[in-house]
Design a protein around this motif. Structure first.
Motif, PDB file in Angstrom:
ATOM      1  N   GLU A  21       0.894  -1.200   0.111  1.00  0.00           N
ATOM      2  CA  GLU A  21       0.040  -0.062   0.127  1.00  0.00           C
ATOM      3  C   GLU A  21       0.921   1.173  -0.070  1.00  0.00           C
ATOM      4  O   GLU A  21       1.065   1.568   1.132  1.00  0.00           O
ATOM      5  CB  GLU A  21      -1.068   0.172   1.204  1.00  0.00           C
ATOM      6  N   ARG A  22       1.096   1.669  -1.177  1.00  0.00           N
ATOM      7  CA  ARG A  22       2.443   2.805  -1.333  1.00  0.00           C
ATOM      8  C   ARG A  22       1.596   4.026  -1.502  1.00  0.00           C
ATOM      9  O   ARG A  22       0.750   4.305  -2.470  1.00  0.00           O
ATOM     10  CB  ARG A  22       3.278   2.285  -2.468  1.00  0.00           C
ATOM     11  N   GLY A  23       1.833   5.036  -0.753  1.00  0.00           N
ATOM     12  CA  GLY A  23       1.126   6.332  -0.867  1.00  0.00           C
ATOM     13  C   GLY A  23       1.449   6.994  -2.062  1.00  0.00           C
ATOM     14  O   GLY A  23       2.635   6.852  -2.609  1.00  0.00           O
ATOM     15  N   SER A  24       0.628   7.503  -2.833  1.00  0.00           N
ATOM     16  CA  SER A  24       0.944   8.354  -4.088  1.00  0.00           C
ATOM     17  C   SER A  24       0.219   9.827  -3.977  1.00  0.00           C
ATOM     18  O   SER A  24       0.238  10.405  -4.980  1.00  0.00           O
ATOM     19  CB  SER A  24       0.093   7.556  -5.164  1.00  0.00           C
ATOM     20  N   ASP A  25      -0.089  10.255  -2.738  1.00  0.00           N
ATOM     21  CA  ASP A  25      -0.879  11.458  -2.712  1.00  0.00           C
ATOM     22  C   ASP A  25      -0.042  12.250  -1.857  1.00  0.00           C
ATOM     23  O   ASP A  25      -0.182  13.409  -1.325  1.00  0.00           O
ATOM     24  CB  ASP A  25      -2.238  11.457  -1.934  1.00  0.00           C
ATOM     25  N   PHE A  26       1.250  11.956  -1.548  1.00  0.00           N
ATOM     26  CA  PHE A  26       2.296  12.859  -0.859  1.00  0.00           C
ATOM     27  C   PHE A  26       2.415  14.335  -1.724  1.00  0.00           C
ATOM     28  O   PHE A  26       2.854  14.194  -2.844  1.00  0.00           O
ATOM     29  CB  PHE A  26       3.730  12.401  -0.737  1.00  0.00           C
ATOM     30  N   GLU A  27       2.193  15.382  -0.995  1.00  0.00           N
ATOM     31  CA  GLU A  27       2.432  16.597  -1.962  1.00  0.00           C
ATOM     32  C   GLU A  27       3.743  17.100  -1.271  1.00  0.00           C
ATOM     33  O   GLU A  27       3.901  18.178  -0.728  1.00  0.00           O
ATOM     34  CB  GLU A  27       1.287  17.776  -1.494  1.00  0.00           C
ATOM     35  N   LEU A  28       4.518  16.342  -1.427  1.00  0.00           N
ATOM     36  CA  LEU A  28       5.980  16.610  -0.957  1.00  0.00           C
ATOM     37  C   LEU A  28       7.182  16.405  -2.060  1.00  0.00           C
ATOM     38  O   LEU A  28       6.812  15.736  -3.036  1.00  0.00           O
ATOM     39  CB  LEU A  28       6.514  15.649   0.208  1.00  0.00           C
ATOM     40  N   THR A  29       8.171  16.899  -2.062  1.00  0.00           N
ATOM     41  CA  THR A  29       9.275  16.538  -2.902  1.00  0.00           C
ATOM     42  C   THR A  29      10.056  15.081  -2.704  1.00  0.00           C
ATOM     43  O   THR A  29       9.627  14.562  -1.501  1.00  0.00           O
ATOM     44  CB  THR A  29      10.435  17.475  -2.833  1.00  0.00           C
ATOM     45  N   VAL A  30      10.715  14.658  -3.333  1.00  0.00           N
ATOM     46  CA  VAL A  30      11.257  13.586  -3.341  1.00  0.00           C
ATOM     47  C   VAL A  30      12.173  13.544  -1.967  1.00  0.00           C
ATOM     48  O   VAL A  30      11.987  12.352  -1.288  1.00  0.00           O
ATOM     49  CB  VAL A  30      12.263  13.050  -4.607  1.00  0.00           C
ATOM     50  N   ARG A  31      12.995  14.416  -1.897  1.00  0.00           N
ATOM     51  CA  ARG A  31      13.916  14.574  -0.768  1.00  0.00           C
ATOM     52  C   ARG A  31      13.071  14.520   0.548  1.00  0.00           C
ATOM     53  O   ARG A  31      13.233  13.751   1.527  1.00  0.00           O
ATOM     54  CB  ARG A  31      14.861  15.707  -0.579  1.00  0.00           C
ATOM     55  N   GLU A  32      11.962  15.264   0.802  1.00  0.00           N
ATOM     56  CA  GLU A  32      11.108  15.232   1.853  1.00  0.00           C
ATOM     57  C   GLU A  32      10.579  13.933   2.306  1.00  0.00           C
ATOM     58  O   GLU A  32      10.563  13.679   3.197  1.00  0.00           O
ATOM     59  CB  GLU A  32      10.110  16.281   1.542  1.00  0.00           C
ATOM     60  N   VAL A  33       9.985  13.137   1.109  1.00  0.00           N
ATOM     61  CA  VAL A  33       9.666  11.943   1.451  1.00  0.00           C
ATOM     62  C   VAL A  33      10.820  10.966   2.044  1.00  0.00           C
ATOM     63  O   VAL A  33      10.507  10.189   2.755  1.00  0.00           O
ATOM     64  CB  VAL A  33       9.020  11.179   0.134  1.00  0.00           C
ATOM     65  N   VAL A  34      11.921  10.987   1.340  1.00  0.00           N
ATOM     66  CA  VAL A  34      12.921  10.091   1.978  1.00  0.00           C
ATOM     67  C   VAL A  34      13.277  10.433   3.296  1.00  0.00           C
ATOM     68  O   VAL A  34      13.670   9.917   4.301  1.00  0.00           O
ATOM     69  CB  VAL A  34      14.048  10.105   1.005  1.00  0.00           C
ATOM     70  N   ALA A  35      13.240  11.988   3.591  1.00  0.00           N
ATOM     71  CA  ALA A  35      13.589  12.403   5.179  1.00  0.00           C
ATOM     72  C   ALA A  35      12.529  11.728   6.072  1.00  0.00           C
ATOM     73  O   ALA A  35      12.830  11.872   7.309  1.00  0.00           O
ATOM     74  CB  ALA A  35      13.807  14.015   5.106  1.00  0.00           C
ATOM     75  N   MET A  36      11.353  11.482   5.579  1.00  0.00           N
ATOM     76  CA  MET A  36      10.530  10.835   6.555  1.00  0.00           C
ATOM     77  C   MET A  36      10.902   9.561   7.173  1.00  0.00           C
ATOM     78  O   MET A  36      10.609   9.269   8.301  1.00  0.00           O
ATOM     79  CB  MET A  36       9.351  10.623   5.996  1.00  0.00           C
ATOM     80  N   GLY A  37      11.854   8.773   6.905  1.00  0.00           N
ATOM     81  CA  GLY A  37      12.481   7.812   7.219  1.00  0.00           C
ATOM     82  C   GLY A  37      13.568   8.209   8.467  1.00  0.00           C
ATOM     83  O   GLY A  37      13.718   7.288   9.158  1.00  0.00           O
ATOM     84  N   ARG A  38      13.812   9.374   8.696  1.00  0.00           N
ATOM     85  CA  ARG A  38      14.331   9.786   9.843  1.00  0.00           C
ATOM     86  C   ARG A  38      13.666   9.972  11.226  1.00  0.00           C
ATOM     87  O   ARG A  38      13.965  10.282  12.264  1.00  0.00           O
ATOM     88  CB  ARG A  38      15.476  11.106   9.340  1.00  0.00           C
ATOM     89  N   THR A  39      12.314   9.920  10.861  1.00  0.00           N
ATOM     90  CA  THR A  39      11.501  10.402  11.915  1.00  0.00           C
ATOM     91  C   THR A  39      11.791   9.580  13.342  1.00  0.00           C
ATOM     92  O   THR A  39      11.626  10.206  14.269  1.00  0.00           O
ATOM     93  CB  THR A  39       9.920  10.115  11.536  1.00  0.00           C
ATOM     94  N   PRO A  40      11.804   8.222  13.221  1.00  0.00           N
ATOM     95  CA  PRO A  40      12.136   7.518  14.617  1.00  0.00           C
ATOM     96  C   PRO A  40      13.203   8.134  15.325  1.00  0.00           C
ATOM     97  O   PRO A  40      13.309   7.827  16.609  1.00  0.00           O
ATOM     98  CB  PRO A  40      12.503   6.157  14.284  1.00  0.00           C
ATOM     99  N   TYR A  41      14.018   8.740  14.763  1.00  0.00           N
ATOM    100  CA  TYR A  41      15.116   9.448  15.489  1.00  0.00           C
ATOM    101  C   TYR A  41      15.227  10.864  15.934  1.00  0.00           C
ATOM    102  O   TYR A  41      16.047  11.323  16.508  1.00  0.00           O
ATOM    103  CB  TYR A  41      16.543   9.291  14.467  1.00  0.00           C
TER     104      TYR A  41
END
Length: 267
Positions: A84-104
């Motif tokens: 179930e991959r989101g396709s509605d991110f109104e974000l840039t590519v970099r901002e989407v990848v940066a979401m991976g840093r949230t747990p830290y």
């Protein structure tokens, strides 16, 4: 880190989807889940990344039941690429990848140098560094897939859980992605429809059928003509790949298992 799945049962909508599954994803290895549609692969993976709660059994991360861990703690160890991959991110590519840093990050904390380096490295790993400023919604399906994989890499996990990661990718990017997973040598639990890709990429396979694990072991031991007939209902021959030496499965596309083979070609 090693994943142990013990006597896992998962049910929803009044139906048992996974029934008593036992399997191991060894540290540093790629462990593949294969099986026909509806066999329970995605459901099993969802319990590993805590999207679903099992009705019985448990998932252990390095010996600890993940349900006893705080969500932020398990998120630092396990990253997922779900179907179930989101396709509605109104974000840039970099901002989407940066979401991976949230747990830290603490609430409202900004990026630091480590975050920026990690995100840049993840984008480079999947070949999307030149697209960092593009809108995620403007990408093709294959490009989105690679960005979401970069998000998982940016989480810097010990364990990757990937549900059909080669979907939407052309052949070259499928090969590159699987080669990248092997080079990473993280503990990886991945479901794959392509049995030849699974035979090449995975150190160990678990075959699911009707919610149960019916075979486990190295691809060469598991992927047999009898298994193809039992689990997938197809006739197949298993030969040696002429380039890699891996098992190569040749399917009979003219007749299912149990049917009389035919040499006729209908036009």
């Amino acid at each position: 880190m090693r994943i142990d799945i013990e006597n896992l049962h998962v049910a929803y909508a009044g139906r048992t989807v996974v029934a008593g599954a036992h399997l191991i994803a060894a540290e540093g290895e790629i462990t593949g889940l294969v099986g026909p549609n509806g066999s329970g692969k995605s459901t099993l993976l969802r319990t590993v990344y805590r999207h679903l709660k099992p009705s019985a059994g448990r998932v252990l991360l390095a010996g600890t039941d993940i349900r006893r861990m705080a969500p932020v703690e398990s998120a630092r160890h396990i990253a997922a690429l779900p179907q179930e991959r989101g396709s509605d991110f109104e974000l840039t590519v970099r901002e989407v990848v940066a979401m991976g840093r949230t747990p830290y990050k603490r609430a409202f904390a900004g990026e630091d140098a480590q975050d920026r380096d990690t995100v840049a490295g993840a984008l480079a790993d999947v070949g999307m560094e030149d697209h960092a400023g593009r809108r995620f919604t403007a990408l093709s399906g294959g490009e989105r897939q690679r960005v979401l994989l970069a998000r998982a890499f940016a989480q810097n996990p010990d364990v990757l859980v990937l549900d059909e990661p080669t979907n939407h990718l052309d052949v070259r990017h499928q090969v590159e992605l699987l080669a990248l997973l092997r080079a990473q040598r993280r503990t990886t639990l991945v479901s794959l429809h392509d049995l030849n890709a699974a035979a090449s990429a995975c150190d160990r396979l678990h075959v699911l059928h009707a919610g149960a694990v019916i075979a486990s072991g190295p691809p060469r031991e598991v992927l047999t003509p009898d298994l193809m007939a039992e689990a997938f209902g197809v006739r197949a021959a298993v030969v040696e790949h002429p380039l890699t030496g891996d098992p190569l499965i040749a399917f009979d596309h003219r007749a299912p298992a149990g049917a009389e083979p035919t040499t006729e070609c209908h036009r």
